[in-house]
Design a protein around this motif. Structure first.
Motif, mmCIF file in Angstrom:
data_model
loop_
_atom_site.group_PDB
_atom_site.id
_atom_site.type_symbol
_atom_site.label_atom_id
_atom_site.label_comp_id
_atom_site.label_asym_id
_atom_site.label_seq_id
_atom_site.Cartn_x
_atom_site.Cartn_y
_atom_site.Cartn_z
ATOM 1 N N ASN A 1 35.597 39.362 44.705
ATOM 2 C CA ASN A 1 36.185 38.444 43.618
ATOM 3 C C ASN A 1 37.643 39.017 43.359
ATOM 4 O O ASN A 1 38.488 38.739 43.348
ATOM 5 C CB ASN A 1 35.305 38.661 42.275
ATOM 6 C CG ASN A 1 35.975 38.180 40.998
ATOM 7 O OD1 ASN A 1 37.003 37.293 41.280
ATOM 8 N ND2 ASN A 1 35.500 38.351 39.809
ATOM 9 N N GLN A 2 37.517 40.669 43.507
ATOM 10 C CA GLN A 2 38.816 41.362 43.226
ATOM 11 C C GLN A 2 39.673 40.937 44.319
ATOM 12 O O GLN A 2 40.962 40.802 44.399
ATOM 13 C CB GLN A 2 38.563 42.655 42.935
ATOM 14 C CG GLN A 2 39.653 43.586 42.170
ATOM 15 C CD GLN A 2 39.435 44.884 41.746
ATOM 16 O OE1 GLN A 2 38.506 45.519 42.263
ATOM 17 N NE2 GLN A 2 40.131 45.572 40.912
ATOM 18 N N GLU A 3 39.057 41.154 45.844
ATOM 19 C CA GLU A 3 39.795 41.031 46.810
ATOM 20 C C GLU A 3 40.482 39.598 46.921
ATOM 21 O O GLU A 3 41.548 39.369 47.535
ATOM 22 C CB GLU A 3 39.022 41.188 48.073
ATOM 23 C CG GLU A 3 38.524 42.890 48.109
ATOM 24 C CD GLU A 3 39.739 43.694 48.277
ATOM 25 O OE1 GLU A 3 39.483 44.724 47.550
ATOM 26 O OE2 GLU A 3 40.507 43.390 48.830
ATOM 27 N N ALA A 4 39.652 38.722 46.523
ATOM 28 C CA ALA A 4 40.092 37.194 46.480
ATOM 29 C C ALA A 4 41.239 37.027 45.533
ATOM 30 O O ALA A 4 42.042 36.340 45.759
ATOM 31 C CB ALA A 4 39.174 36.307 46.187
ATOM 32 N N ALA A 5 41.089 37.891 44.531
ATOM 33 C CA ALA A 5 42.401 37.723 43.455
ATOM 34 C C ALA A 5 43.637 38.156 44.001
ATOM 35 O O ALA A 5 44.686 37.993 43.924
ATOM 36 C CB ALA A 5 42.083 38.236 42.446
ATOM 37 N N LYS A 6 43.382 39.475 44.770
ATOM 38 C CA LYS A 6 44.464 40.154 45.492
ATOM 39 C C LYS A 6 45.176 39.212 46.450
ATOM 40 O O LYS A 6 46.330 39.282 46.709
ATOM 41 C CB LYS A 6 44.076 41.550 46.108
ATOM 42 C CG LYS A 6 44.029 42.693 45.109
ATOM 43 C CD LYS A 6 43.712 43.883 45.943
ATOM 44 C CE LYS A 6 43.085 45.016 45.003
ATOM 45 N NZ LYS A 6 42.362 45.915 45.659
ATOM 46 N N ALA A 7 44.236 38.869 47.236
ATOM 47 C CA ALA A 7 44.566 37.766 48.361
ATOM 48 C C ALA A 7 45.503 36.605 47.776
ATOM 49 O O ALA A 7 46.769 36.268 48.450
ATOM 50 C CB ALA A 7 43.458 37.366 49.392
ATOM 51 N N ASP A 63 53.525 55.878 37.504
ATOM 52 C CA ASP A 63 52.985 56.524 38.638
ATOM 53 C C ASP A 63 51.857 56.151 39.366
ATOM 54 O O ASP A 63 51.368 56.818 40.114
ATOM 55 C CB ASP A 63 52.798 57.969 38.385
ATOM 56 C CG ASP A 63 54.522 58.655 38.054
ATOM 57 O OD1 ASP A 63 55.137 58.149 38.561
ATOM 58 O OD2 ASP A 63 54.338 59.504 37.130
ATOM 59 N N SER A 64 51.110 55.054 38.681
ATOM 60 C CA SER A 64 50.038 54.586 39.127
ATOM 61 C C SER A 64 49.940 53.168 39.398
ATOM 62 O O SER A 64 50.481 52.602 40.435
ATOM 63 C CB SER A 64 48.718 54.814 38.069
ATOM 64 O OG SER A 64 48.972 54.603 36.919
ATOM 65 N N LEU A 65 49.467 52.175 38.358
ATOM 66 C CA LEU A 65 49.212 50.851 38.520
ATOM 67 C C LEU A 65 50.574 50.027 38.776
ATOM 68 O O LEU A 65 50.909 49.094 39.542
ATOM 69 C CB LEU A 65 48.728 50.196 37.146
ATOM 70 C CG LEU A 65 47.042 50.321 37.147
ATOM 71 C CD1 LEU A 65 46.747 49.819 35.531
ATOM 72 C CD2 LEU A 65 46.243 49.946 38.348
ATOM 73 N N PHE A 66 51.653 50.845 38.133
ATOM 74 C CA PHE A 66 53.031 49.951 38.178
ATOM 75 C C PHE A 66 54.013 50.888 39.178
ATOM 76 O O PHE A 66 55.210 50.620 38.962
ATOM 77 C CB PHE A 66 53.697 49.884 36.670
ATOM 78 C CG PHE A 66 52.989 48.770 35.745
ATOM 79 C CD1 PHE A 66 52.137 47.754 36.334
ATOM 80 C CD2 PHE A 66 53.294 49.120 34.550
ATOM 81 C CE1 PHE A 66 51.820 46.650 35.752
ATOM 82 C CE2 PHE A 66 52.540 47.918 33.651
ATOM 83 C CZ PHE A 66 51.712 46.796 34.387
ATOM 84 N N LEU A 67 53.579 51.458 40.100
ATOM 85 C CA LEU A 67 54.173 52.051 40.998
ATOM 86 C C LEU A 67 55.362 51.328 41.807
ATOM 87 O O LEU A 67 56.365 51.864 41.984
ATOM 88 C CB LEU A 67 53.152 52.790 42.207
ATOM 89 C CG LEU A 67 53.804 53.898 43.017
ATOM 90 C CD1 LEU A 67 54.253 55.026 42.149
ATOM 91 C CD2 LEU A 67 52.789 54.356 44.031
ATOM 92 N N GLN A 68 54.842 49.957 41.999
ATOM 93 C CA GLN A 68 55.689 49.224 42.760
ATOM 94 C C GLN A 68 56.423 48.230 41.930
ATOM 95 O O GLN A 68 56.910 47.325 42.435
ATOM 96 C CB GLN A 68 54.778 48.511 44.052
ATOM 97 C CG GLN A 68 54.549 49.567 44.897
ATOM 98 C CD GLN A 68 53.271 48.748 45.953
ATOM 99 O OE1 GLN A 68 53.511 47.604 46.057
ATOM 100 N NE2 GLN A 68 53.040 49.390 46.758
ATOM 101 N N THR A 137 53.715 40.917 39.420
ATOM 102 C CA THR A 137 54.071 42.097 40.294
ATOM 103 C C THR A 137 52.906 42.733 40.933
ATOM 104 O O THR A 137 51.473 42.221 40.904
ATOM 105 C CB THR A 137 54.347 43.543 39.197
ATOM 106 O OG1 THR A 137 54.801 44.557 39.937
ATOM 107 C CG2 THR A 137 53.054 43.770 38.283
ATOM 108 N N GLN A 138 52.925 43.600 41.945
ATOM 109 C CA GLN A 138 52.096 44.163 42.885
ATOM 110 C C GLN A 138 51.349 45.241 42.017
ATOM 111 O O GLN A 138 51.887 46.286 41.716
ATOM 112 C CB GLN A 138 52.610 44.450 44.330
ATOM 113 C CG GLN A 138 51.789 44.885 44.976
ATOM 114 C CD GLN A 138 50.672 43.764 45.546
ATOM 115 O OE1 GLN A 138 51.324 42.635 45.811
ATOM 116 N NE2 GLN A 138 49.415 43.860 45.553
ATOM 117 N N ILE A 139 50.127 45.132 41.747
ATOM 118 C CA ILE A 139 49.467 46.316 41.011
ATOM 119 C C ILE A 139 48.842 47.227 41.639
ATOM 120 O O ILE A 139 48.337 46.749 43.090
ATOM 121 C CB ILE A 139 48.236 45.687 40.270
ATOM 122 C CG1 ILE A 139 48.618 44.902 39.251
ATOM 123 C CG2 ILE A 139 47.280 46.794 39.687
ATOM 124 C CD1 ILE A 139 49.761 45.385 38.153
#
Length: 143
Positions: A1-7, A63-68, A137-139
């Motif tokens: 589920n999480q991987e699908a959302a990422k993809a 420095d974590s989730l919003f690093l990028q 954004t990329q988490i």
């Protein structure tokens, strides 16, 4: 589920490349409290006493989730509550809440910071309507 959302998110990012200058041009004339351009909104309903998440201010996540995530986007989120931890099997997880999602409203009331969010969630009726924003954004998730 999480991987699908990422993809899905990755696919969405690749299908519509943004001209590099748009974000800085738009954010300079952004009104106070206005969300960054792009992103999506969704409603969630919570039936349990607790949500099963921890909220942090966006600046606490650079420095974590919003690093990028670019600084302008982080700044534009002000101190709004960002989901930084989710309990597996919690009502938030069941409702589709993911890391990096930003809570905007609890029971129709605008939420300005994590402390306020926690109070409103605790005191609100059940089922409790929530409005979330998913920034474009990329988490970054540590494995």
């Amino acid at each position: 589920n999480q991987e699908a959302a990422k993809a899905e998110a990755a696919a969405a990012n690749h299908s519509a490349p943004e001209p590099p200058q748009t974000s800085s041009a738009t954010s300079s004339n952004r009104k106070k409290g206005e969300l960054p351009p792009g992103g999506e909104w969704y409603d969630a309903k919570i039936f349990t006493p607790t949500l099963g998440v921890m909220f942090f201010k966006p600046k606490e996540l650079v420095d974590s989730l919003f690093l990028q995530t670019d600084k302008e986007m982080v700044d534009s989120l002000d101190e709004r509550p960002v989901v930084a931890f989710i309990v597996e099997g919690s009502s938030a997880r069941s409702a589709g809440v993911e890391l990096g999602h930003v809570l905007l409203k609890v029971n129709g009331i605008d939420v300005k910071n994590p402390k306020e969010a926690s109070r409103l969630i605790k005191e609100g009726p059940r089922p409790l309507p929530l409005l979330f924003y998913v920034p474009e954004t990329q988490i970054v998730v540590a494995e």
